[in-house]
Scaffold this active site. Structure first.
Site, short mmCIF file in Angstrom:
data_model
loop_
_atom_site.label_atom_id
_atom_site.label_comp_id
_atom_site.label_asym_id
_atom_site.label_seq_id
_atom_site.Cartn_x
_atom_site.Cartn_y
_atom_site.Cartn_z
N LYS A 5 42.03 -9.81 -20.20
CA LYS A 5 40.99 -10.80 -19.87
C LYS A 5 40.08 -11.09 -21.05
CE LYS A 5 37.40 -7.71 -18.06
NZ LYS A 5 36.45 -8.01 -19.13
N THR A 6 39.78 -10.07 -21.87
CA THR A 6 38.91 -10.30 -23.03
C THR A 6 39.57 -11.25 -24.01
OG1 THR A 6 37.99 -8.08 -22.77
CG2 THR A 6 37.61 -9.17 -24.87
N ASP A 64 31.73 -13.11 -18.02
CA ASP A 64 32.68 -11.99 -17.97
C ASP A 64 32.25 -11.01 -16.89
OD1 ASP A 64 34.78 -10.35 -18.64
OD2 ASP A 64 33.83 -9.51 -20.43
N GLU A 65 33.19 -10.24 -16.36
CA GLU A 65 32.91 -9.23 -15.32
C GLU A 65 32.11 -9.85 -14.18
OE1 GLU A 65 34.41 -6.54 -15.43
OE2 GLU A 65 34.65 -5.80 -17.47
N GLN A 116 37.75 -4.41 -8.91
CA GLN A 116 36.95 -3.53 -9.76
C GLN A 116 35.46 -3.73 -9.55
OE1 GLN A 116 38.58 -2.74 -13.83
NE2 GLN A 116 39.94 -4.46 -13.37
N ARG A 169 42.49 3.38 -15.49
CA ARG A 169 42.05 3.75 -16.84
C ARG A 169 43.20 4.41 -17.60
NH1 ARG A 169 39.39 0.24 -17.25
NH2 ARG A 169 40.16 -0.27 -15.17
#
Length: 759
Positions: free
Chosen positions: A32-33, A223-224, A254, A611
């Protein structure tokens, strides 16, 4: 750089579609980044002005990394982006528009410690019970109100709020909230939540200002997005109302920060606010093995509230997820540490490749002890940050007061440090006068004689010193900082302390000054060719807005990382251990009252699983120390919700039921080890080589051991025959030391164990 060619089809579509509302649902590890970064680069390459792009993140670190990537594509134009955290961007706007809200341009930003200190002072001044009105409870309640855009006056005049506070035994809360805001305003200070609510009020009350920024920001990216709260989203919607070019990137699976005010409804309901939204799903995972990706998907399907997506990966299949069952939390720590030691030997892995994730900070104790015994270096992620150390906060207090005379918390911190004869009695008198006349402490000190306050000249000298510092603020930050450190006597005081702690404190101040020196040396020049340099005001603004994720860098990072699962979000590790998978611990007991809370706990477990890149291990204990008492534990329901085909149950599951084939379901497997499990407290010795443990007989029935005595022979359901060497303790904590023929010495808690008395 041909950035489009390195994107997969879904990523490329999300990057190229820059007009209108867009929602990018990005699964864990889906890049996504990269998409957000190249989307901004693509907007710039289409001829758009960087000054018209607003990109909001949750950490300064993320913003820096994105800016660096964009710079690699488009060059220096990346410097002109409005890119940063919500708080840093909104603080920037508020400093420009400060006159509209009645604050000084260089207003102070109070951190949590400052806010709690002010609340503590208010409670004391009101002569309230500080056990009922605890600063952390008050601040949490104030934060919740602000994040719901309820200011102090609105709260104060709302009967329902006052009734609620009365029912919780805090009827004066609304008055404390109101007083807190008044004192912040008088001090020219805002807390972190003020940066949100004041920005909202600025746009609501000054339509000309709203109009200005609506037209300035043609493109907005967040973002997020799943972590945004009500206040943040309300501001974003206002800013995006004109151009509607808003792109949000996030993953509902998330969303784990409800306790901070994050509202999952923002992402689940985005389409209702922007009906024309185009949705792109990034479903290819580049981080983890197929086993880990599929296991994570199998757990999150149990949530009812979610945006459906099919996360997949082309990565290798990978090993099954190992599940460890320990008898105690201490044994869990030993098993995890031994597993890390073995993995390092077998795979030649670095310490930094490993992460131990837990639900609560208290769980780190047994893990730390076990790692230390095996000489495995580790670090606790999220410990005290550099900028929260006392000596650092002391000198920063001087910097803050130099910039903003009315900063009450900074003034109280430094006025008598180093000691200059301004004691507690004088400060109490000053506070009373300040409150009586509705003035700041500084205004009263500056005019002490006018208000009838006598001093030996110490107050006058202090005022003159701070004012002299203020005249230097147009000089390089390092020059001002070094002058303050020397003139106040802080450097001298710390240098003369030759204890280990004193030397460490002096070195910390030295490190701070080194950082300011680096900040001061700006390589850029202005339009006239004059060398630029960083100012102390700019440095203080930067560090005031650091987030937790920006405070944990270490030079020596080859250490095993220990952290809460909340702190791990956004990170990745080759080997991950998720410990403490027990009911009432994970999921937390506090989450079992509603489906909404339980689903957030499940999302937290999903975050923990994702993770891991290569190998994942889960563990739980049959008993755990809680408040000094041993309590039995049951395996977490999350273990039974995982698809068993991806799990490898540890060999300690030896009962007939526990060795059921994977298709029978992990639920049965877990149930099979719940009943009749002995509690091993401490293993004092064991033979170097011994036969396999005796299989557990589910029909084994123990005798009454309330009168068990030394020298008796007993049979344990798994350890076999043994001789009692000593009995100690009383009631539920009664323990027996037993020398087993094959298992060596063990200490058994009798209320958990099944023992047959043979003689």
């Amino acid at each position: 750089m041909d950035y489009l060619s390195i994107l997969n089809p879904s990523q490329r579509e999300a990057v190229e579609n820059i007009e209108g509302p867009v929602m990018i649902v990005a699964g864990a590890g889906s890049g996504k980044t990269r998409v957000l970064t190249y989307r901004i680069a693509h907007i710039l390459e289409q001829g758009n002005d960087a000054f018209r792009i607003l990109s909001l993140t949750f950490t300064n670190k993320a913003a820096r990394e994105m800016r660096e990537r964009i710079h690699a594509v488009v060059g220096n134009e990346s410097r002109n982006l409005f890119m940063g955290t919500f708080h840093s961007i909104f603080a920037r706007i508020l400093r420009v528009e400060h006159e509209k809200i009645g604050f000084p341009r260089n207003f102070t930003i109070y951190d949590t410690d400052d806010a709690k200190s002010l609340l503590k002072s208010i409670v004391n001044e009101m002569k309230l019970d500080d056990k009922l009105y605890k600063p952390n409870v008050l601040l949490s309640r104030i934060s919740a109100a602000k994040n719901s855009l309820v200011d102090a006056n609105e709260y104060f005049h709302n009967p329902e709020n006052n009734e609620y506070d009365a029912s919780t035994g805090r009827p004066k809360f609304s008055l404390i909230y109101k007083t807190y805001q008044e004192r912040c305003f008088r001090a020219g200070a805002m807390d972190f939540d003020d940066l949100l609510i004041k920005t909202f009020e600025l746009f609501r009350n000054h339509l000309d200002v709203l109009h200005k920024y609506q037209h300035q920001f043609k493109y907005i990216m967040v973002d997020e997005f799943q972590d945004t709260n009500y206040a943040q989203y309300s501001i974003i919607k206002k800013l995006a109302a004109v151009h509607q070019n808003i792109a949000v990137v996030g993953d509902d699976a998330q969303s784990i920060y409800a306790f901070r005010g994050a509202n999952i409804k923002n992402i689940l309901g985005f389409q209702k606010d922007f009906p024309d939204v185009k949705t792109y799903k990034l479903e290819q995972n580049y981080r983890s093995t197929q086993t880990i990706v599929k296991a994570a998907s199998s757990i999150i399907t149990h949530n009812k509230e979610q945006l459906k997506k099919e996360v997949w990966t082309d990565n290798e299949s990978g090993e099954k997820i190992r599940v460890l069952r320990a008898l105690t939390d201490n044994e869990e720590g030993r098993m995890v540490a031994q597993s890390i030691f073995q993995e390092k030997m077998n795979s030649r892995a670095m310490n930094k490749d490993f992460a131990l994730l837990y639900r609560t900070n208290a769980q780190s104790r047994s893990l730390e002890e076990a790692l230390r015994k095996l000489n495995i270096p580790y670090r606790i992620y999220g410990g005290m940050s550099f900028y929260h150390r006392k000596e650092i906060k002391d000198i920063l207090g001087y910097f803050r007061l130099t910039i903003n005379y009315n900063d009450e918390e900074a003034l109280k911190r430094v006025i008598n440090y180093p000691v200059r004869g301004i004691g507690k009695t004088t400060m109490e008198r000053l506070a009373v006068v300040a409150n009586e006349h509705q003035k700041s402490l500084w205004e009263v000190i500056e005019n002490a004689q006018y208000y009838g306050i006598k001093s030996s000249g110490a107050l006058e000298d202090f005022v003159m010193m701070i004012k002299s510092f203020n005249t230097m603020l147009n000089k390089p930050a390092y020059d001002v900082a070094m002058h303050i450190a020397k003139s106040t006597g802080i450097l001298k005081s710390l240098y003369e302390d030759k204890t280990v702690e004193g030397i460490a404190r002096y070195e910390n101040i030295e490190e701070l000054l080194n950082g300011i020196k680096e900040f001061s040396e700006d390589d850029s020049v202005d339009d006239d060719g004059v060398q630029k340099y960083g100012l102390l005001t700019e440095f203080m603004q930067d560090i005031a807005l650091l987030t937790d994720a920006d405070k944990n860098d270490e030079a020596d990072n080859d250490k095993v990382t220990l952290m809460t699962i909340h702190a791990s979000k956004g990170l990745e590790f080759t080997y991950v251990y998720i410990v403490g998978l027990e009911e009432n611990l994970f999921p937390s007991q506090l989450s079992l009252n509603s489906r909404q809370d339980l689903e957030e706990e499940r999302r937290l477990f999903y975050v923990a699983i994702t993770r891991a890149m290569k190998k994942l291990t889960l563990s739980f204990a049959s008993s755990r120390f809680k408040f000094g008492t041993i309590s039995s534990s049951e395996p977490s329901r999350f273990l039974s919700e995982l698809d068993p085909q991806y799990l490898q149950m540890d060999s300690i599951f030896t009962s007939k039921q526990a060795t059921t084939t994977s298709t029978a379901g992990v639920g049965k497997t877990i149930t099979g080890v719940r009943q009749g499990t002995p509690l091993l407290v401490k293993q004092t010795s064991a033979p170097a080589s011994k036969p396999a443990a005796k299989p557990i007989d589910p029909n084994f029935v123990g005798d009454d051991t309330s009168n068990l005595q030394a020298e008796q022979i007993v049979e344990h359901q798994r350890f076999g025959l043994g001789k009692v060497t000593m009995v100690e303790g009383h009631g539920d904590n009664k323990k027996a030391h037993i020398e087993f023929e094959t298992e060596g010495k063990k200490m058994i808690v009798l209320r958990f164990a099944k023992l047959k008395i043979k003689s």
